[in-house]
Design an enzyme around this catalytic site. Structure first.
Site, PDB file in Angstrom:
ATOM      1  N   ASP A  67      -3.677 -12.747   3.470  1.00  0.00           N
ATOM      2  CA  ASP A  67      -4.889 -11.996   3.508  1.00  0.00           C
ATOM      3  C   ASP A  67      -5.692 -12.109   4.763  1.00  0.00           C
ATOM      4  O   ASP A  67      -6.028 -12.992   5.578  1.00  0.00           O
ATOM      5  CB  ASP A  67      -5.902 -13.131   2.430  1.00  0.00           C
ATOM      6  CG  ASP A  67      -7.105 -12.081   2.026  1.00  0.00           C
ATOM      7  OD1 ASP A  67      -7.601 -11.473   2.946  1.00  0.00           O
ATOM      8  OD2 ASP A  67      -7.544 -12.405   0.837  1.00  0.00           O
ATOM      9  N   LEU A  68      -5.957 -10.936   5.083  1.00  0.00           N
ATOM     10  CA  LEU A  68      -6.362 -10.400   6.584  1.00  0.00           C
ATOM     11  C   LEU A  68      -7.833 -10.719   6.700  1.00  0.00           C
ATOM     12  O   LEU A  68      -8.260 -10.964   7.941  1.00  0.00           O
ATOM     13  CB  LEU A  68      -6.171  -8.933   6.752  1.00  0.00           C
ATOM     14  CG  LEU A  68      -4.760  -8.678   7.054  1.00  0.00           C
ATOM     15  CD1 LEU A  68      -4.722  -7.227   7.318  1.00  0.00           C
ATOM     16  CD2 LEU A  68      -3.873  -9.440   7.960  1.00  0.00           C
ATOM     17  N   THR A 116      -7.771   6.400  11.484  1.00  0.00           N
ATOM     18  CA  THR A 116      -8.093   7.622  10.676  1.00  0.00           C
ATOM     19  C   THR A 116      -8.674   8.676  11.304  1.00  0.00           C
ATOM     20  O   THR A 116      -9.634   8.432  12.538  1.00  0.00           O
ATOM     21  CB  THR A 116      -9.067   6.885   9.444  1.00  0.00           C
ATOM     22  OG1 THR A 116      -9.537   7.885   8.957  1.00  0.00           O
ATOM     23  CG2 THR A 116     -10.183   5.953  10.234  1.00  0.00           C
ATOM     24  N   GLY A 176       0.858  -1.307   0.015  1.00  0.00           N
ATOM     25  CA  GLY A 176      -0.137  -0.137   0.154  1.00  0.00           C
ATOM     26  C   GLY A 176       0.920   1.247   0.038  1.00  0.00           C
ATOM     27  O   GLY A 176       2.017   1.159   0.042  1.00  0.00           O
ATOM     28  N   ALA A 178      -5.385  -2.106   5.436  1.00  0.00           N
ATOM     29  CA  ALA A 178      -6.547  -1.672   5.864  1.00  0.00           C
ATOM     30  C   ALA A 178      -7.446  -1.785   4.423  1.00  0.00           C
ATOM     31  O   ALA A 178      -6.958  -1.633   3.285  1.00  0.00           O
ATOM     32  CB  ALA A 178      -6.817  -0.311   6.459  1.00  0.00           C
ATOM     33  N   TYR A 179      -8.794  -1.867   4.800  1.00  0.00           N
ATOM     34  CA  TYR A 179      -9.782  -1.869   3.855  1.00  0.00           C
ATOM     35  C   TYR A 179     -10.112  -0.288   3.541  1.00  0.00           C
ATOM     36  O   TYR A 179     -10.545   0.317   4.505  1.00  0.00           O
ATOM     37  CB  TYR A 179     -11.025  -2.621   4.168  1.00  0.00           C
ATOM     38  CG  TYR A 179     -12.030  -2.624   3.067  1.00  0.00           C
ATOM     39  CD1 TYR A 179     -12.408  -3.797   2.493  1.00  0.00           C
ATOM     40  CD2 TYR A 179     -12.911  -1.408   2.810  1.00  0.00           C
ATOM     41  CE1 TYR A 179     -13.270  -3.641   1.427  1.00  0.00           C
ATOM     42  CE2 TYR A 179     -13.976  -1.537   1.585  1.00  0.00           C
ATOM     43  CZ  TYR A 179     -14.019  -2.615   1.192  1.00  0.00           C
ATOM     44  OH  TYR A 179     -15.146  -2.865   0.217  1.00  0.00           O
ATOM     45  N   THR A 180      -9.286   0.421   2.583  1.00  0.00           N
ATOM     46  CA  THR A 180      -9.588   1.715   2.453  1.00  0.00           C
ATOM     47  C   THR A 180     -10.401   2.395   1.394  1.00  0.00           C
ATOM     48  O   THR A 180     -10.434   3.781   1.174  1.00  0.00           O
ATOM     49  CB  THR A 180      -8.250   2.509   2.273  1.00  0.00           C
ATOM     50  OG1 THR A 180      -7.559   1.642   1.003  1.00  0.00           O
ATOM     51  CG2 THR A 180      -7.052   2.198   3.422  1.00  0.00           C
ATOM     52  N   TRP A 235      -5.829  12.152   5.280  1.00  0.00           N
ATOM     53  CA  TRP A 235      -5.391  12.832   4.183  1.00  0.00           C
ATOM     54  C   TRP A 235      -4.183  12.836   3.425  1.00  0.00           C
ATOM     55  O   TRP A 235      -3.268  13.494   3.226  1.00  0.00           O
ATOM     56  CB  TRP A 235      -5.457  14.451   4.232  1.00  0.00           C
ATOM     57  CG  TRP A 235      -6.955  14.989   4.338  1.00  0.00           C
ATOM     58  CD1 TRP A 235      -8.019  14.520   5.181  1.00  0.00           C
ATOM     59  CD2 TRP A 235      -7.446  16.232   3.715  1.00  0.00           C
ATOM     60  NE1 TRP A 235      -9.088  15.208   4.981  1.00  0.00           N
ATOM     61  CE2 TRP A 235      -8.783  16.314   4.457  1.00  0.00           C
ATOM     62  CE3 TRP A 235      -7.002  17.149   2.857  1.00  0.00           C
ATOM     63  CZ2 TRP A 235      -9.646  17.351   3.731  1.00  0.00           C
ATOM     64  CZ3 TRP A 235      -7.745  18.192   2.551  1.00  0.00           C
ATOM     65  CH2 TRP A 235      -9.302  18.009   3.010  1.00  0.00           C
ATOM     66  N   TYR A 258     -16.572   2.735   6.992  1.00  0.00           N
ATOM     67  CA  TYR A 258     -15.175   2.870   7.043  1.00  0.00           C
ATOM     68  C   TYR A 258     -14.722   3.203   8.403  1.00  0.00           C
ATOM     69  O   TYR A 258     -13.905   2.707   9.130  1.00  0.00           O
ATOM     70  CB  TYR A 258     -14.524   3.682   5.890  1.00  0.00           C
ATOM     71  CG  TYR A 258     -12.993   3.763   6.020  1.00  0.00           C
ATOM     72  CD1 TYR A 258     -12.053   2.758   5.872  1.00  0.00           C
ATOM     73  CD2 TYR A 258     -12.743   5.126   6.376  1.00  0.00           C
ATOM     74  CE1 TYR A 258     -10.800   3.239   5.976  1.00  0.00           C
ATOM     75  CE2 TYR A 258     -11.263   5.295   6.787  1.00  0.00           C
ATOM     76  CZ  TYR A 258     -10.372   4.557   6.430  1.00  0.00           C
ATOM     77  OH  TYR A 258      -8.879   4.689   6.514  1.00  0.00           O
TER      78      TYR A 258
HETATM   79  N1  LIG Z   1      -5.171   6.985   2.625  1.00  0.00           N
HETATM   80  C1  LIG Z   1      -5.445   7.918   3.593  1.00  0.00           C
HETATM   81  O1  LIG Z   1      -5.920   8.909   3.177  1.00  0.00           O
HETATM   82  C2  LIG Z   1      -5.692   7.593   4.717  1.00  0.00           C
HETATM   83  C3  LIG Z   1      -6.478   8.409   6.063  1.00  0.00           C
HETATM   84  C4  LIG Z   1      -6.257   7.967   6.947  1.00  0.00           C
HETATM   85  C5  LIG Z   1      -5.936   7.079   7.563  1.00  0.00           C
HETATM   86  N2  LIG Z   1      -5.400   5.785   6.567  1.00  0.00           N
HETATM   87  C6  LIG Z   1      -4.766   4.863   7.197  1.00  0.00           C
HETATM   88  O2  LIG Z   1      -3.541   4.657   6.816  1.00  0.00           O
HETATM   89  C7  LIG Z   1      -3.242   3.223   6.623  1.00  0.00           C
HETATM   90  C8  LIG Z   1      -2.591   3.009   5.185  1.00  0.00           C
HETATM   91  O3  LIG Z   1      -3.631   3.325   4.236  1.00  0.00           O
HETATM   92  P1  LIG Z   1      -2.956   3.500   3.065  1.00  0.00           P
HETATM   93  O4  LIG Z   1      -3.201   4.936   2.401  1.00  0.00           O
HETATM   94  O5  LIG Z   1      -1.446   2.945   2.837  1.00  0.00           O
HETATM   95  O6  LIG Z   1      -3.967   2.544   2.172  1.00  0.00           O
HETATM   96  P2  LIG Z   1      -3.939   1.426   0.758  1.00  0.00           P
HETATM   97  O7  LIG Z   1      -2.707   2.451  -0.195  1.00  0.00           O
HETATM   98  O8  LIG Z   1      -4.919   1.465   0.484  1.00  0.00           O
HETATM   99  O9  LIG Z   1      -3.024   0.401   1.461  1.00  0.00           O
HETATM  100  C9  LIG Z   1      -3.743  -0.376   2.020  1.00  0.00           C
HETATM  101  C10 LIG Z   1      -3.195  -1.835   1.703  1.00  0.00           C
HETATM  102  O10 LIG Z   1      -4.007  -2.720   2.661  1.00  0.00           O
HETATM  103  C11 LIG Z   1      -4.095  -4.200   2.076  1.00  0.00           C
HETATM  104  N3  LIG Z   1      -5.270  -4.975   2.247  1.00  0.00           N
HETATM  105  C12 LIG Z   1      -6.577  -4.509   1.968  1.00  0.00           C
HETATM  106  N4  LIG Z   1      -7.316  -5.594   2.196  1.00  0.00           N
HETATM  107  C13 LIG Z   1      -6.451  -6.538   2.647  1.00  0.00           C
HETATM  108  C14 LIG Z   1      -6.581  -7.976   3.102  1.00  0.00           C
HETATM  109  N5  LIG Z   1      -7.787  -8.479   3.113  1.00  0.00           N
HETATM  110  N6  LIG Z   1      -5.510  -8.801   3.372  1.00  0.00           N
HETATM  111  C15 LIG Z   1      -4.305  -8.070   3.268  1.00  0.00           C
HETATM  112  N7  LIG Z   1      -4.023  -6.916   2.818  1.00  0.00           N
HETATM  113  C16 LIG Z   1      -5.115  -6.223   2.429  1.00  0.00           C
HETATM  114  C17 LIG Z   1      -4.190  -3.475   0.507  1.00  0.00           C
HETATM  115  O11 LIG Z   1      -3.795  -4.660  -0.416  1.00  0.00           O
HETATM  116  P3  LIG Z   1      -4.185  -4.401  -1.813  1.00  0.00           P
HETATM  117  O12 LIG Z   1      -3.315  -3.614  -2.607  1.00  0.00           O
HETATM  118  O13 LIG Z   1      -4.139  -5.965  -2.427  1.00  0.00           O
HETATM  119  O14 LIG Z   1      -5.638  -3.962  -1.848  1.00  0.00           O
HETATM  120  C18 LIG Z   1      -3.076  -2.246   0.258  1.00  0.00           C
HETATM  121  O15 LIG Z   1      -1.789  -2.889  -0.069  1.00  0.00           O
HETATM  122  C19 LIG Z   1      -4.570   2.513   6.931  1.00  0.00           C
HETATM  123  O16 LIG Z   1      -4.677   1.945   8.122  1.00  0.00           O
HETATM  124  C20 LIG Z   1      -5.607   3.481   6.708  1.00  0.00           C
HETATM  125  O17 LIG Z   1      -6.911   3.126   7.319  1.00  0.00           O
HETATM  126  C21 LIG Z   1      -5.229   6.196   5.465  1.00  0.00           C
END
Ligand SMILES: NC(=O)c1ccc[n+]([C@@H]2O[C@H](COP(=O)([O-])OP(=O)(O)OC[C@H]3O[C@@H](n4cnc5c(N)ncnc54)[C@H](OP(=O)(O)O)[C@@H]3O)[C@@H](O)[C@H]2O)c1
Length: 295
Positions: free
Chosen positions: A36-37, A101, A11, A60-62, A150, A125
């Site tokens: 796979d989580l 988040t 991610g 995370a499921y984002t 963000w 979410y």
């Molecule tokens: N992005 C934002 O703006 C944001 C904001 C606030 C908080 N956060 C938090 O920051 C953290 C990182 O987010 P990110 O931005 O890096 O998100 P991301 O790019 O969507 O990465 C999330 C990763 O989780 C993996 N994943 C999803 N479902 C899965 C499963 N069933 N088993 C194993 N892996 C799985 C995804 O794999 P796939 O690529 O295969 O789907 C992806 O590699 C998360 O906790 C998120 O809630 C993000």
């Protein structure tokens, strides 16, 4: 040597964490194909095999809008799996570093949220992430929950990469101007996470288990962020006919999930632990744009 299991390694945050974490010990990066989580038995077997000292959960499921109609998977990944990680960490004296988040809040506050403010998520979410936070807190494991918001980086699909792509393709971009936050580069989150782990390793009592807010300073809207991205893009590549950005309201851009209008996070608690301050959101924008344009 410390063994760090990095879940969600493919991610945008996971990719940013690899190098800073490598300075702390042996990093075992894991993506969905390996673990796979939604498969808890596989997760526990995996943890038993790796036996990490630190579990870093960047998975995370984002898909915020998709979660509205796929709540079962969102809760499985964002709540049930972190609960299982926490249970394993509690019984093996491991540390769990987990990300959460700003969407756990309803965004009605005029001032940035502190860790003791009452969550009130508006979306599936947000509720699923809050359930994860609560399960980790109740598990008794050593844990650090870093709430952020963000998030952007030059890697993957996010606001930065989307605006730069659409900014080339279209003459005008209409962007929401009534949701406010602080764009936070994944690199800042990754570096700060590594600093916190380093501090925890050298002085465990100075980093108390719990929730910490991690956000760049300042505030803007998605419109303001898009404007700044395209200003940087135009200064770096003036020959491209970059799009004009026009402000719209959330009502003009209906989405399945309701977003908090002002989900700003106060990082004061984290800064006091680290003895530092976090930069303003504008600080990383130029280098983020340059990184995308160089690809
Ligand atoms: N992005 C934002 O703006 C944001 C904001 C606030 C908080 N956060 C938090 O920051 C953290 C990182 O987010 P990110 O931005 O890096 O998100 P991301 O790019 O969507 O990465 C999330 C990763 O989780 C993996 N994943 C999803 N479902 C899965 C499963 N069933 N088993 C194993 N892996 C799985 C995804 O794999 P796939 O690529 O295969 O789907 C992806 O590699 C998360 O906790 C998120 O809630 C993000």
């Amino acid at each position: 040597m410390m063994r760090l299991l990095l879940l969600g390694a493919a991610g945008q945050l996971g990719l940013s964490l690899r190098i800073p974490l490598a300075a702390l010990g042996e990093v075992i990066p894991v993506d969905r194909r390996t673990c796979d989580l939604t498969d808890l038995a596989a997760l526990r077997t995996f943890l038993d095999r790796i036996r990490p000292d630190v579990i870093v959960n960047a998975a995370a499921y984002t898909a915020v809008d998709r979660a509205e109609t796929d709540a079962g998977t969102a809760f499985a990944v964002n709540a049930t799996a972190p609960a299982a990680m926490a249970a394993w960490a509690a019984s093996h004296d491991a540390l769990l570093l987990h990300y959460s988040t700003d969407y756990v809040f309803d965004g009605q506050s005029e001032i940035p949220y502190v860790e003791t403010d009452m969550p009130s998520p508006l979306s599936v979410y947000g509720r699923s992430k809050l359930d994860g936070d609560l399960a980790i807190g109740a598990s008794g494991c050593r844990h650090l929950i870093l709430r952020t918001g963000w998030v952007y980086s030059a890697l993957g699909d996010n606001f930065l990469t989307t605006i730069l792509r659409l900014g080339r393709e279209r003459a005008v971009l209409r962007v929401v101007d009534d949701q406010f936050g602080a764009p936070t580069h994944a690199g800042l989150i990754a570096d700060t996470s590594a600093d916190l782990l380093r501090r925890h390793a050298s002085s465990p009592s100075s980093v108390v288990s719990g929730t910490y807010h991690l956000s760049a300073g300042g505030v803007t809207s998605w419109f303001g962020f898009a404007q700044m991205l395209l200003e940087h893009a135009a200064s770096l590549q003036p020959g491209v006919g970059w799009a004009q950005v026009r402000p719209i309201t959330s009502a003009d851009y209906p989405q399945a999930a309701t977003r908090p209008p002002r989900a700003r996070l106060d990082p004061g608690k984290l800064c006091r632990v680290l003895g530092t301050s976090l930069p303003a959101w504008q600080a990383a924008v130029g280098s983020g744009v340059a990184e995308v344009l160089q690809r």
